[in-house]
Each structure stands twice: as C-alpha cells, then as structure tokens.
Design a protein around this motif. Structure first.
Motif, PDB file in Angstrom:
ATOM      1  N   ALA A 148      33.728  36.776  50.101  1.00 11.79           N
ATOM      2  CA  ALA A 148      33.218  36.014  48.966  1.00 11.79           C
ATOM      3  C   ALA A 148      32.471  34.770  49.446  1.00 11.79           C
ATOM      4  N   ARG A 149      32.977  34.151  50.479  1.00 11.84           N
ATOM      5  CA  ARG A 149      32.308  32.975  51.037  1.00 11.84           C
ATOM      6  C   ARG A 149      30.922  33.344  51.569  1.00 11.84           C
ATOM      7  N   ARG A 150      30.837  34.448  52.283  1.00 11.20           N
ATOM      8  CA  ARG A 150      29.562  34.827  52.895  1.00 11.20           C
ATOM      9  C   ARG A 150      28.539  35.308  51.876  1.00 11.20           C
ATOM     10  N   THR A 151      29.008  35.994  50.839  1.00  7.73           N
ATOM     11  CA  THR A 151      28.074  36.577  49.872  1.00  7.73           C
ATOM     12  C   THR A 151      27.795  35.678  48.676  1.00  7.73           C
ATOM     13  N   GLY A 152      28.684  34.728  48.406  1.00  9.24           N
ATOM     14  CA  GLY A 152      28.538  33.897  47.219  1.00  9.24           C
ATOM     15  C   GLY A 152      28.965  34.584  45.937  1.00  9.24           C
ATOM     16  N   ALA A 153      29.568  35.763  46.061  1.00 12.46           N
ATOM     17  CA  ALA A 153      29.980  36.522  44.880  1.00 12.46           C
ATOM     18  C   ALA A 153      31.276  35.973  44.289  1.00 12.46           C
ATOM     19  N   ARG A 154      31.506  36.322  43.033  1.00 16.78           N
ATOM     20  CA  ARG A 154      32.772  36.003  42.379  1.00 16.78           C
ATOM     21  C   ARG A 154      33.804  37.063  42.729  1.00 16.78           C
ATOM     22  N   ALA A 155      34.980  36.617  43.168  1.00 14.69           N
ATOM     23  CA  ALA A 155      36.057  37.545  43.530  1.00 14.69           C
ATOM     24  C   ALA A 155      37.348  37.083  42.881  1.00 14.69           C
ATOM     25  N   HIS A 156      38.148  38.066  42.494  1.00 14.90           N
ATOM     26  CA  HIS A 156      39.411  37.792  41.801  1.00 14.90           C
ATOM     27  C   HIS A 156      40.512  38.591  42.478  1.00 14.90           C
ATOM     28  N   VAL A 157      41.581  37.914  42.875  1.00 16.08           N
ATOM     29  CA  VAL A 157      42.724  38.564  43.518  1.00 16.08           C
ATOM     30  C   VAL A 157      43.702  39.004  42.445  1.00 16.08           C
ATOM     31  N   LEU A 158      43.964  40.297  42.428  1.00 14.49           N
ATOM     32  CA  LEU A 158      44.877  40.864  41.442  1.00 14.49           C
ATOM     33  C   LEU A 158      46.331  40.681  41.855  1.00 14.49           C
ATOM     34  N   HIS A 159      47.199  40.615  40.874  1.00 18.63           N
ATOM     35  CA  HIS A 159      48.663  40.657  41.012  1.00 18.63           C
ATOM     36  C   HIS A 159      49.197  40.038  42.315  1.00 18.63           C
ATOM     37  N   LEU A 160      48.949  38.733  42.500  1.00 18.09           N
ATOM     38  CA  LEU A 160      49.434  38.054  43.700  1.00 18.09           C
ATOM     39  C   LEU A 160      50.956  38.070  43.737  1.00 18.09           C
TER      40      LEU A 160
END
Length: 450
Positions: A232-244
């Motif tokens: 996500a850092r390299r691409t600038g995309a939005r990322a969401h971590v499921l069920h931590l």
C-alpha cells in the motif's frame, strides 16, 4: 378529498435517548419518503402518519452497517442465503450488509458473476445489500469493470481461502492488483494471513483448541499485514485489513497510519468477547480464521479500538451447515472455520464494552458510522437530515439468553449459545418502514448510486 399537510411526516420517532452527533439527546426525528427530513428537540411536536414514542430504557440509533458478511448464495445456499441472512441482520439492528465475493458459486470475480448474484438477491433482501468483488490470480483485468459495475471494493486472500474456486494472491500479485486499483482509487480488503508461515506451523488435529491455535500463529498475520502495508505504501492504494486477531501487529499498523499509508483495520465481535483459554474441548463452533486468541491479546485489541488504531467492528458472519463443523467429532483440524453472529453482533460487542466501562455510543460508532464511511455509504450510518431513515430501537439494559433455534440464521450453530447478552433490538426501520420477517423491502446497492 383530504391531503396530507406539509408539516406531517410518514414517521416520527421521539424520545429522551436519540443518538445524534455521537451522543444521546432528547430529540424528535421526522421521516418523509424514506429519508430523515427533520431532527428537532424533544417537545417540538412533529406530526406523523405513524408516531413511535421511545419507552424509558430505549435508544434510537442509526441502523448498523456490516461490511463483512458471507451470504453464500447462489451455490452454497444451504449454508445461509439472502433471505435468512438479511432477516437475521434486521433482527440484530443491521440495515445494510456488504456481501463477500465467496463462498458463493460462482465467486464474484467478474461482472457476469456479480450479475448472477444480484439477480438472486434482488427479491429476497430484507435490508439493503451491497457487494464486494474478488481479486484472485488472473483477474486483474476484471477489477476495473467490476468497479464500474458498482462493487464497493475487492477482497483477496494471502493464503488458501478455504474454497478452491477462490484462489489466493502471492505478495507480488497483491502489489500488482493494488497498483491497478490505485488508478481509480478503489479499495482492497485483505484476509491477511501468510500462507508460508501457515505451511510451516504444526497441523491442527483433534479436539483440543490449543492445537488449532498453534496451527494459525500470530506471525502469520504479522507477516501478511507487513506485506499489505509495504504494498500500500509503494502503490498509494487504499488497503483494509480484515478481521484483525493478532495484537502483535498493532505497532506496525500505528506506524503505517502515522506515516500516511492509506490503511484501515477491522476486528470482529468474537475477538473482542471470547478468549482461547475459555474454549472447551471439541467446541468447533468457536473455530474461525484467524483464530480467537488469548485474553491478554483481546485486551490489547480493545485498547487499539479505543485509541482508533482499529477502525471498525463487523461480524465476519461465515456460516456453514452443521456437518461441516464436525460437531460429532469436535475435530478442530477438519471443521469449517467460521463464526455465525450476524444477528448478535451489537449485543455481543455491547455486553463486552459495558463490562469495560465503554459507552454505548462508541459501539454504535464502530458498527454503524465508521463502516458506512469505509464503504462510501454516504446516506448511511447516522441520524442526520438527508440520510436514509435506517434506524433501530435498542434497549441497552435488557438482557436475553441466546437460543440458537430462535435466531434467523439458517443453521443453528453459534459459540454464543446459552450466553446472556445485553442489548435487545426492539424494532428496525429501513427507509422509515419497520422491517418485518414476511416482506423483503431491501434494495441492492451499487457504489455509483449512493
């Protein structure tokens, strides 16, 4: 011929405890044509075709938004299905769900599959339903068409998903897909457990929960979440971590957010209410992936929720038929991994929260306002003029005992059986109409029309 006066609403709800702007306030809420059109101080005297007076002990809240639900229809409808899932949602105060792209057949990995699912769901929904698309090996070129067709984002796995028709991404494939969706500011939601760490862990077997817990070590989550953050850092995309589940990942999540990585995180009721030490031998209703961990780990998840490191709480309702849970053998190694809790989520989290001195309005924020924001549901998640009149009447002080046979879930399997929970849902309204179990009035939502 009589006409309805301009000042008369289709529905008025009034009471001492209406959750507005993050606090319980004495208010009257007026609804017209399915939308909230007035929020006034109690005593204003709004007139309506139907007037609901909140009883002492009742609170009016915005309907919950559950962005992590496995409906499983078509293909595995015996596991759940749109009718049963959305009835259960409404009974639990949930007015919007977003359906996962698996375990249905076909999985929602292209527009044709999305259209199949929409067709099946259209006349069965008792609450509003949106859809996630899937990111699997080889479908990078399908992501933009799915986005244009209205999915709310894309789910991927970093290890075997549990079903063969929904393949998992390796870290380089994840980064490729993140780069693709960054071009249109899409959202990738990730089941973050590393397949290689899992492969090196001891295999689960038998009826002792400790064996299963050892087979899904924290490092599997930690390693996968590190991959997500880096990509996500390299691409600038939005990322969401499921069920931590692993609290060990919290420091790196905090650092990533502080750096400006576009990262959000969810956890689930079972990680906040249950603990590994309390799971009986053979109790496969508790099995889920990633696993329920120790009580000390649970405490750290609560701290992270309270300080904003974890953004939302959603169910990860992942049901199956009783035979797949291996209830007769109690074998954690072979049982299906998933917890059914769609109808119970609010009560589960509120029961655990009040024991920790956490206010009811914080629970609603985590389970309504913030999930709506994550999915971009601009008209959901608040009692606000202009929002859809999706509302629930709840009695936070009322305790009930969970009877699996009384739930609307298709299969009566839950780790909360016979557990006393606080927070009874008295009524649920979808666009100002009370939801009843005999008349489906839910709509199918697409990202472009909200």
């Amino acid at each position: 011929m009589s006409t309805t006066p301009d000042h008369t609403f289709d529905l008025v709800v009034r009471g001492e405890r209406v959750l507005v702007d993050g606090a319980e306030q004495p208010r009257e809420v007026g609804v017209r044509a399915g939308a909230i059109t007035a929020v006034e101080p109690l005593g204003t005297g709004l007139a309506g075709a139907r007037v609901v007076e909140l009883a002492p002990g009742q609170v009016l809240i915005p309907g919950l938004v559950d962005t992590h639900v496995h409906v499983n229809e078509p293909g595995r409808t015996e596991w759940e299905g749109f009718a049963s899932a959305t009835r259960a949602a409404a009974a639990g105060g949930v007015t919007t769900i977003v359906d996962m792209p698996l375990n249905s057949i076909p999985p929602t990995v292209d527009v044709a599959a999305l259209e199949v699912k929409q067709k099946v769901a259209r006349d069965q929904a008792f609450v509003d339903v949106g859809f996630w698309g899937g990111a699997v090996p080889g479908n990078t070129s399908d992501l933009r068409p799915l986005w244009d067709a209205g999915v709310f984002g894309f789910k991927c796995f970093l290890l075997h998903s549990g079903v063969d028709e929904f393949g998992h991404l390796e870290p380089d494939e994840l980064e490729t897909d993140l780069a693709e969706i960054a071009q249109f500011d899409g959202l990738m939601i990730v089941h973050a457990e590393d397949s290689h760490v899992i492969d090196e862990a001891p295999a689960a077997h038998g009826d002792h929960y400790e064996s299963f817990l050892a087979s899904r070590p924290r490092d599997a989550e930690n390693t996968a979440i590190a991959h997500v953050i880096d990509a996500a850092r390299r691409t600038g995309a939005r990322a969401h971590v499921l069920h931590l589940s692993s609290s060990d990942a919290l420091p790196m999540i905090r650092r990533a957010k502080a750096e400006g990585v576009r990262l959000t995180v969810e956890t689930c009721p079972h990680y906040l209410a249950l603990a590994a030490e309390e799971i009986p031998d053979g109790a496969t209703a508790y099995k889920c992936c990633p696993p329920i961990r120790e009580g000390a780990n649970r405490d750290l998840l609560w701290e992270a929720l309270l300080d904003g490191t974890i953004d939302i709480v959603v169910s990860d309702h992942s049901p199956s038929t009783p035979d797949l849970k291996d209830l007769d053998t109690g074998d954690f190694g072979t049982a299906w991994g998933g917890v059914s809790s769609l109808q119970l989520g609010l009560a589960i989290v509120w029961t655990a929260a009040r024991e920790r001195g956490v206010a009811f309005e914080r629970v609603v924020e985590w389970m309504s306002t913030r999930p709506a924001r994550l999915a971009g549901l601009a008209r959901k998640g608040g009692i606000v003029v202009g929002h859809d009149a999706d509302l629930a009447v709840v009695e936070p002080g009322t305790t009930f005992v969970v009877d699996p046979l009384a739930l609307h879930h298709k299969n009566p399997i839950t780790p909360y059986a016979n557990r006393a929970l606080s927070g009874a849902v008295v009524a649920t309204f979808l666009r100002g109409e009370e939801v009843t179990p005999d008349r489906p009035t839910g709509r199918l939502l697409t990202r472009g029309d909200i």
